[in-house]
Design a protein around this motif. Sequence first.
Motif, PDB file in Angstrom:
ATOM      1  N   VAL A 106      30.318 -43.073   2.605  1.00  0.00           N
ATOM      2  CA  VAL A 106      29.247 -43.746   3.345  1.00  0.00           C
ATOM      3  C   VAL A 106      28.660 -44.890   2.521  1.00  0.00           C
ATOM      4  N   GLU A 107      28.052 -45.820   3.214  1.00  0.00           N
ATOM      5  CA  GLU A 107      27.352 -46.932   2.570  1.00  0.00           C
ATOM      6  C   GLU A 107      26.059 -46.408   1.949  1.00  0.00           C
ATOM      7  N   TYR A 108      25.672 -46.961   0.812  1.00  0.00           N
ATOM      8  CA  TYR A 108      24.414 -46.587   0.179  1.00  0.00           C
ATOM      9  C   TYR A 108      23.251 -46.990   1.086  1.00  0.00           C
ATOM     10  N   GLY A 109      22.269 -46.097   1.208  1.00  0.00           N
ATOM     11  CA  GLY A 109      21.061 -46.391   1.961  1.00  0.00           C
ATOM     12  C   GLY A 109      21.040 -45.835   3.376  1.00  0.00           C
ATOM     13  N   VAL A 110      22.176 -45.388   3.885  1.00  0.00           N
ATOM     14  CA  VAL A 110      22.185 -44.828   5.240  1.00  0.00           C
ATOM     15  C   VAL A 110      21.814 -43.352   5.184  1.00  0.00           C
ATOM     16  N   ALA A 111      21.296 -42.851   6.290  1.00  0.00           N
ATOM     17  CA  ALA A 111      20.989 -41.421   6.390  1.00  0.00           C
ATOM     18  C   ALA A 111      22.300 -40.684   6.674  1.00  0.00           C
ATOM     19  N   ILE A 112      22.753 -39.922   5.708  1.00  0.00           N
ATOM     20  CA  ILE A 112      24.060 -39.269   5.812  1.00  0.00           C
ATOM     21  C   ILE A 112      24.127 -38.339   7.019  1.00  0.00           C
ATOM     22  N   ALA A 113      23.079 -37.595   7.280  1.00  0.00           N
ATOM     23  CA  ALA A 113      23.073 -36.682   8.428  1.00  0.00           C
ATOM     24  C   ALA A 113      23.244 -37.456   9.739  1.00  0.00           C
ATOM     25  N   ASP A 114      22.607 -38.622   9.837  1.00  0.00           N
ATOM     26  CA  ASP A 114      22.730 -39.443  11.051  1.00  0.00           C
ATOM     27  C   ASP A 114      24.136 -40.007  11.201  1.00  0.00           C
ATOM     28  N   VAL A 115      24.713 -40.471  10.085  1.00  0.00           N
ATOM     29  CA  VAL A 115      26.082 -41.004  10.123  1.00  0.00           C
ATOM     30  C   VAL A 115      27.049 -39.895  10.527  1.00  0.00           C
ATOM     31  N   ALA A 116      26.900 -38.698   9.953  1.00  0.00           N
ATOM     32  CA  ALA A 116      27.777 -37.573  10.286  1.00  0.00           C
ATOM     33  C   ALA A 116      27.661 -37.217  11.769  1.00  0.00           C
ATOM     34  N   ARG A 117      26.439 -37.197  12.287  1.00  0.00           N
ATOM     35  CA  ARG A 117      26.236 -36.906  13.711  1.00  0.00           C
ATOM     36  C   ARG A 117      26.912 -37.972  14.576  1.00  0.00           C
ATOM     37  N   ASP A 118      26.736 -39.243  14.219  1.00  0.00           N
ATOM     38  CA  ASP A 118      27.341 -40.338  14.984  1.00  0.00           C
ATOM     39  C   ASP A 118      28.870 -40.288  14.928  1.00  0.00           C
ATOM     40  N   VAL A 119      29.407 -39.941  13.760  1.00  0.00           N
ATOM     41  CA  VAL A 119      30.858 -39.804  13.629  1.00  0.00           C
ATOM     42  C   VAL A 119      31.351 -38.694  14.542  1.00  0.00           C
ATOM     43  N   ARG A 120      30.679 -37.535  14.519  1.00  0.00           N
ATOM     44  CA  ARG A 120      31.087 -36.414  15.380  1.00  0.00           C
ATOM     45  C   ARG A 120      31.076 -36.831  16.852  1.00  0.00           C
ATOM     46  N   GLU A 121      29.987 -37.471  17.271  1.00  0.00           N
ATOM     47  CA  GLU A 121      29.871 -37.864  18.678  1.00  0.00           C
ATOM     48  C   GLU A 121      30.973 -38.842  19.060  1.00  0.00           C
ATOM     49  N   ASN A 122      31.222 -39.837  18.224  1.00  0.00           N
ATOM     50  CA  ASN A 122      32.237 -40.849  18.530  1.00  0.00           C
ATOM     51  C   ASN A 122      33.641 -40.258  18.536  1.00  0.00           C
ATOM     52  N   VAL A 123      33.922 -39.405  17.562  1.00  0.00           N
ATOM     53  CA  VAL A 123      35.241 -38.783  17.461  1.00  0.00           C
ATOM     54  C   VAL A 123      35.489 -37.854  18.645  1.00  0.00           C
ATOM     55  N   VAL A 124      34.536 -36.997  18.958  1.00  0.00           N
ATOM     56  CA  VAL A 124      34.700 -36.066  20.078  1.00  0.00           C
ATOM     57  C   VAL A 124      34.939 -36.831  21.379  1.00  0.00           C
ATOM     58  N   ALA A 125      34.132 -37.862  21.622  1.00  0.00           N
ATOM     59  CA  ALA A 125      34.281 -38.642  22.854  1.00  0.00           C
ATOM     60  C   ALA A 125      35.662 -39.292  22.928  1.00  0.00           C
ATOM     61  N   ALA A 126      36.109 -39.908  21.844  1.00  0.00           N
ATOM     62  CA  ALA A 126      37.404 -40.606  21.841  1.00  0.00           C
ATOM     63  C   ALA A 126      38.572 -39.638  22.005  1.00  0.00           C
ATOM     64  N   VAL A 127      38.579 -38.568  21.233  1.00  0.00           N
ATOM     65  CA  VAL A 127      39.698 -37.620  21.276  1.00  0.00           C
ATOM     66  C   VAL A 127      39.760 -36.927  22.640  1.00  0.00           C
TER      67      VAL A 127
END
Length: 161
Positions: A106-127
């Motif tokens: 992850v990029e420095y300064g981002v909220a890791i929990a938010d990035v992880a949640r967004d990744v899960r949502e995007n991945v689930v939707a796409a797959v």
Amino acid sequence: MSETTERNRPGQDIGAEGLGKGQSVRRGGGDPGSRGRTIIADGVVEKITGMAARDVAGVHAMGSGMSRTFGAVRDRVPGGSKSGVTRGVKAEVGEKQTALDLEIVVEYGVAIADVARDVRENVVAAVERMTGLEVVEVNIAVSDVKLPDEADEEQPEPRIQ
């Protein structure tokens, strides 16, 4: 029963010569789109997952530092096995479900929990949209943080010709 009545009974397969006006030949059973099986390879799901994860703001790269280093070397070798898109992604695909493991930087300064949640949502939707498989879990391991002053390991070296 007459020969004509016997040949044209509903639900019976008949040849074209036995068709009357408005009758059709019945072949197979059920919806044509549901006949047979579709098998989706792990690599297909891994590519979809890798692309979807990279689309999320805050994701700098996929995979650990070591896998990115080996991946960069493998990408330069003709006939190298895995594509860079699947780096840091592992999929276990069944007939109707899939489970995914991702390793991200992850990029420095981002909220890791938010990035992880967004990744899960995007991945689930796409797959789920592209494969029709149910995504039962998306496990995310954050292996590194990209600091602003760090050199980018993903940059290709200039080629001298």
